[in-house]
Design a protein around this motif. Sequence first.
Motif, PDB file in Angstrom:
ATOM      1  N   PRO A 192       0.814  -1.228   0.000  1.00 50.16           N
ATOM      2  CA  PRO A 192       0.000   0.000   0.000  1.00 50.16           C
ATOM      3  C   PRO A 192       0.844   1.274   0.000  1.00 50.16           C
ATOM      4  CG  PRO A 192      -0.211  -1.155   2.096  1.00 50.16           C
ATOM      5  CD  PRO A 192       0.496  -2.082   1.160  1.00 50.16           C
ATOM      6  N   ALA A 193       1.992   1.241   0.666  1.00 47.76           N
ATOM      7  CA  ALA A 193       2.854   2.430   0.669  1.00 47.76           C
ATOM      8  C   ALA A 193       3.375   2.719  -0.736  1.00 47.76           C
ATOM      9  CB  ALA A 193       4.015   2.234   1.648  1.00 47.76           C
ATOM     10  N   ALA A 194       3.773   1.664  -1.454  1.00 47.32           N
ATOM     11  CA  ALA A 194       4.275   1.854  -2.824  1.00 47.32           C
ATOM     12  C   ALA A 194       3.175   2.386  -3.732  1.00 47.32           C
ATOM     13  CB  ALA A 194       4.827   0.535  -3.362  1.00 47.32           C
ATOM     14  N   MET A 195       1.969   1.843  -3.593  1.00 43.27           N
ATOM     15  CA  MET A 195       0.867   2.308  -4.434  1.00 43.27           C
ATOM     16  C   MET A 195       0.542   3.776  -4.126  1.00 43.27           C
ATOM     17  SD  MET A 195       0.212  -0.184  -6.444  1.00 43.27           S
ATOM     18  CE  MET A 195       1.904  -0.781  -6.345  1.00 43.27           C
ATOM     19  N   ALA A 196       0.543   4.128  -2.828  1.00 49.29           N
ATOM     20  CA  ALA A 196       0.262   5.522  -2.456  1.00 49.29           C
ATOM     21  C   ALA A 196       1.341   6.447  -2.992  1.00 49.29           C
ATOM     22  CB  ALA A 196       0.155   5.647  -0.931  1.00 49.29           C
ATOM     23  N   GLY A 197       2.597   6.029  -2.856  1.00 52.54           N
ATOM     24  CA  GLY A 197       3.700   6.863  -3.337  1.00 52.54           C
ATOM     25  C   GLY A 197       3.645   7.066  -4.841  1.00 52.54           C
ATOM     26  N   LEU A 198       3.329   6.010  -5.573  1.00 52.40           N
ATOM     27  CA  LEU A 198       3.257   6.137  -7.029  1.00 52.40           C
ATOM     28  C   LEU A 198       2.040   6.956  -7.453  1.00 52.40           C
ATOM     29  CD1 LEU A 198       4.455   2.551  -7.944  1.00 52.40           C
ATOM     30  CD2 LEU A 198       5.628   4.678  -8.497  1.00 52.40           C
ATOM     31  N   ALA A 199       0.951   6.871  -6.683  1.00 48.36           N
ATOM     32  CA  ALA A 199      -0.211   7.729  -6.973  1.00 48.36           C
ATOM     33  C   ALA A 199       0.167   9.194  -6.781  1.00 48.36           C
ATOM     34  CB  ALA A 199      -1.387   7.356  -6.073  1.00 48.36           C
ATOM     35  N   VAL A 200       0.895   9.487  -5.718  1.00 47.81           N
ATOM     36  CA  VAL A 200       1.359  10.863  -5.480  1.00 47.81           C
ATOM     37  C   VAL A 200       2.254  11.325  -6.625  1.00 47.81           C
ATOM     38  CG1 VAL A 200       2.866  12.265  -3.996  1.00 47.81           C
ATOM     39  CG2 VAL A 200       1.116  10.805  -2.980  1.00 47.81           C
ATOM     40  N   ALA A 201       3.110  10.431  -7.084  1.00 52.29           N
ATOM     41  CA  ALA A 201       4.019  10.794  -8.179  1.00 52.29           C
ATOM     42  C   ALA A 201       3.262  11.124  -9.460  1.00 52.29           C
ATOM     43  CB  ALA A 201       4.995   9.646  -8.431  1.00 52.29           C
ATOM     44  N   LEU A 202       2.104  10.489  -9.658  1.00 52.23           N
ATOM     45  CA  LEU A 202       1.314  10.754 -10.860  1.00 52.23           C
ATOM     46  C   LEU A 202       0.398  11.962 -10.711  1.00 52.23           C
ATOM     47  CD1 LEU A 202       0.192   7.158 -11.939  1.00 52.23           C
ATOM     48  CD2 LEU A 202       1.937   8.575 -12.990  1.00 52.23           C
ATOM     49  N   ALA A 203       0.148  12.376  -9.472  1.00 53.43           N
ATOM     50  CA  ALA A 203      -0.830  13.436  -9.219  1.00 53.43           C
ATOM     51  C   ALA A 203      -0.184  14.808  -9.375  1.00 53.43           C
ATOM     52  CB  ALA A 203      -1.431  13.262  -7.825  1.00 53.43           C
ATOM     53  N   SER A 204       0.006  15.222 -10.617  1.00 52.66           N
ATOM     54  CA  SER A 204       0.727  16.458 -10.882  1.00 52.66           C
ATOM     55  C   SER A 204      -0.195  17.654 -11.085  1.00 52.66           C
ATOM     56  CB  SER A 204       1.600  16.281 -12.119  1.00 52.66           C
ATOM     57  OG  SER A 204       0.780  15.940 -13.213  1.00 52.66           O
ATOM     58  N   GLY A 205      -1.475  17.456 -11.225  1.00 52.60           N
ATOM     59  CA  GLY A 205      -2.410  18.555 -11.442  1.00 52.60           C
ATOM     60  C   GLY A 205      -3.651  18.371 -10.588  1.00 52.60           C
ATOM     61  N   ARG A 206      -4.502  19.381 -10.588  1.00 57.37           N
ATOM     62  CA  ARG A 206      -5.653  19.294  -9.681  1.00 57.37           C
ATOM     63  C   ARG A 206      -6.605  18.167 -10.096  1.00 57.37           C
ATOM     64  NH1 ARG A 206     -10.340  22.363 -11.157  1.00 57.37           N
ATOM     65  NH2 ARG A 206     -10.146  23.112 -13.286  1.00 57.37           N
ATOM     66  N   ARG A 207      -6.698  17.893 -11.394  1.00 59.33           N
ATOM     67  CA  ARG A 207      -7.600  16.818 -11.792  1.00 59.33           C
ATOM     68  C   ARG A 207      -7.044  15.444 -11.396  1.00 59.33           C
ATOM     69  NH1 ARG A 207     -11.679  19.098 -15.049  1.00 59.33           N
ATOM     70  NH2 ARG A 207     -11.026  21.103 -15.897  1.00 59.33           N
ATOM     71  N   GLU A 208      -5.742  15.263 -11.485  1.00 58.76           N
ATOM     72  CA  GLU A 208      -5.155  13.993 -11.034  1.00 58.76           C
ATOM     73  C   GLU A 208      -5.342  13.818  -9.520  1.00 58.76           C
ATOM     74  OE1 GLU A 208      -3.688  16.032 -13.097  1.00 58.76           O
ATOM     75  OE2 GLU A 208      -2.664  14.961 -14.717  1.00 58.76           O
ATOM     76  N   ILE A 209      -5.162  14.938  -8.793  1.00 59.78           N
ATOM     77  CA  ILE A 209      -5.341  14.863  -7.338  1.00 59.78           C
ATOM     78  C   ILE A 209      -6.795  14.533  -7.013  1.00 59.78           C
ATOM     79  CG2 ILE A 209      -5.312  16.237  -5.211  1.00 59.78           C
ATOM     80  CD1 ILE A 209      -2.898  17.754  -6.454  1.00 59.78           C
ATOM     81  N   ALA A 210      -7.727  15.188  -7.707  1.00 58.94           N
ATOM     82  CA  ALA A 210      -9.140  14.908  -7.469  1.00 58.94           C
ATOM     83  C   ALA A 210      -9.471  13.458  -7.800  1.00 58.94           C
ATOM     84  CB  ALA A 210     -10.004  15.851  -8.300  1.00 58.94           C
ATOM     85  N   ALA A 211      -8.928  12.957  -8.921  1.00 58.23           N
ATOM     86  CA  ALA A 211      -9.178  11.560  -9.305  1.00 58.23           C
ATOM     87  C   ALA A 211      -8.663  10.611  -8.230  1.00 58.23           C
ATOM     88  CB  ALA A 211      -8.510  11.258 -10.644  1.00 58.23           C
ATOM     89  N   ALA A 212      -7.484  10.919  -7.675  1.00 62.66           N
ATOM     90  CA  ALA A 212      -6.899  10.052  -6.644  1.00 62.66           C
ATOM     91  C   ALA A 212      -7.735  10.077  -5.364  1.00 62.66           C
ATOM     92  CB  ALA A 212      -5.464  10.492  -6.349  1.00 62.66           C
ATOM     93  N   ILE A 213      -8.154  11.269  -4.952  1.00 65.73           N
ATOM     94  CA  ILE A 213      -8.928  11.370  -3.707  1.00 65.73           C
ATOM     95  C   ILE A 213     -10.279  10.673  -3.851  1.00 65.73           C
ATOM     96  CG2 ILE A 213     -10.129  13.005  -2.188  1.00 65.73           C
ATOM     97  CD1 ILE A 213      -7.784  14.958  -2.707  1.00 65.73           C
ATOM     98  N   VAL A 214     -10.964  10.949  -4.954  1.00 64.15           N
ATOM     99  CA  VAL A 214     -12.269  10.307  -5.160  1.00 64.15           C
ATOM    100  C   VAL A 214     -12.097   8.795  -5.303  1.00 64.15           C
ATOM    101  CG1 VAL A 214     -14.245  10.133  -6.727  1.00 64.15           C
ATOM    102  CG2 VAL A 214     -13.284  12.372  -6.177  1.00 64.15           C
ATOM    103  N   GLY A 215     -11.065   8.379  -6.040  1.00 66.10           N
ATOM    104  CA  GLY A 215     -10.819   6.945  -6.190  1.00 66.10           C
ATOM    105  C   GLY A 215     -10.603   6.265  -4.855  1.00 66.10           C
ATOM    106  N   ALA A 216      -9.835   6.902  -3.970  1.00 69.90           N
ATOM    107  CA  ALA A 216      -9.543   6.304  -2.660  1.00 69.90           C
ATOM    108  C   ALA A 216     -10.807   6.232  -1.796  1.00 69.90           C
ATOM    109  CB  ALA A 216      -8.463   7.125  -1.953  1.00 69.90           C
ATOM    110  N   ILE A 217     -11.542   7.340  -1.728  1.00 69.75           N
ATOM    111  CA  ILE A 217     -12.736   7.367  -0.863  1.00 69.75           C
ATOM    112  C   ILE A 217     -13.781   6.372  -1.370  1.00 69.75           C
ATOM    113  CG2 ILE A 217     -14.689   8.800  -0.128  1.00 69.75           C
ATOM    114  CD1 ILE A 217     -12.720  11.195  -0.131  1.00 69.75           C
TER     115      ILE A 217
END
Lengths: 117, 268
Positions: free
Chosen positions: B181-206
């Motif tokens: 899970p730490a690796a997946m979270a870290g790689l998600a952070v690495a991909l989240a370079s813009g507000r839409r990527e961040i939103a996609a990650a947050i909504v995906g997680a919740i």
Amino acid sequence: MIDPAVDLVVLALLMGLVTYPSRALPLLFAHVGRLPPRALAYLRLVGPAVLAALAAVNTMVVVNTAPDAARSPSFYVGIEWLAVVVCAAIVAWRRNLLLGIGAAVAIVGLAKAFALA
Amino acid sequence: MTAVPGAQSPELDLATARRQTVVDGLGIIASAGAFGFVYGLSARTAGFTPIEASAMSILVFGGAAQFAAVGYVAGGFSWLGIVLLTAFLNARHVLYSAALAPWLADRPRAERAVMAHLLTDEAFALSITHFRRLGRADRWGYWFAAIAATFVPWNLATLAGVFVGGAIPDPTQYGLGVVFPAAMAGLAVALASGRREIAAAIVGAILGVAISLAWDPAIGIIAGGLVGPLVAMALPGPPMLERYPADPFPLGVQPDRPGRLVEHDGDR
């Protein structure tokens, strides 16, 4: 008659056969050259969404997989939450995944060593 | 090698990007090794022969489905039920395959057919990060992620778990269970370079957690991966402009040439 020492190889083959289409169909048959820009943008956002979902589900949800138990998911709170958040923060700050994973393992390992988790 | 609209960066130094991917891969190797070892140990305990345990790791090559199969074989479940459960647990791979398809479209179909069998959570996470970091596809990155970082350690660790598992302590007791899970979270952070990527990650997680609790983790992960991008694309506001290289580059890779401004049609 299948040798009982290897009969689960047949099961493994069947499991592999039902897994392969989900891995292969888009990769082999999607006509990506003709996808509209919105579809490409959507696919671009799949990465962060699905990786975040994997991380969150593997940290916060546990499933009892014992053979005689119902497959019932339950919410889990533990030191792993802190470890994963610290890893994500280190990656955001230092851009170093290995350092983040090392910190996460250290947090959980120390918590277990001191019987805190 | 294919350039993809919306790629995260212009071309970077190939050697630098590959070196960074190898360093990232060390964490994935640790994760695959630890879980493969535990899988091998579990399979042996459930009565699998070494050939059977290895066949699962080679032919199925999917951790969640393999762990479930061990439990259900031990419990005497029908093969039909196990096969159906496997298809269900591994259905999320269709998202990975679709997301990688634009990058790998120019590879020969036979090569893509082999790539598909080796597509896992880890291979997807490492390779998509590598491609986005580089700004184009690099099949070396895929093969490294799929074979060197995942397939080989998973299969070697399976054998280790089967043959010497009883003599070695369970690695998860030392905290290695958090690596995945730490690796997946870290790689998600690495991909989240813009507000839409961040939103996609947050909504995906919740959404992933909520639906996992309501139904099953396999459904939750798929739903998070499907719906997160839709919500992110529906965000109000001006079109997302991706500034290269003003956005942070994933995992320490520095750009080797000045940035440019690219307007992303798909985000309007």
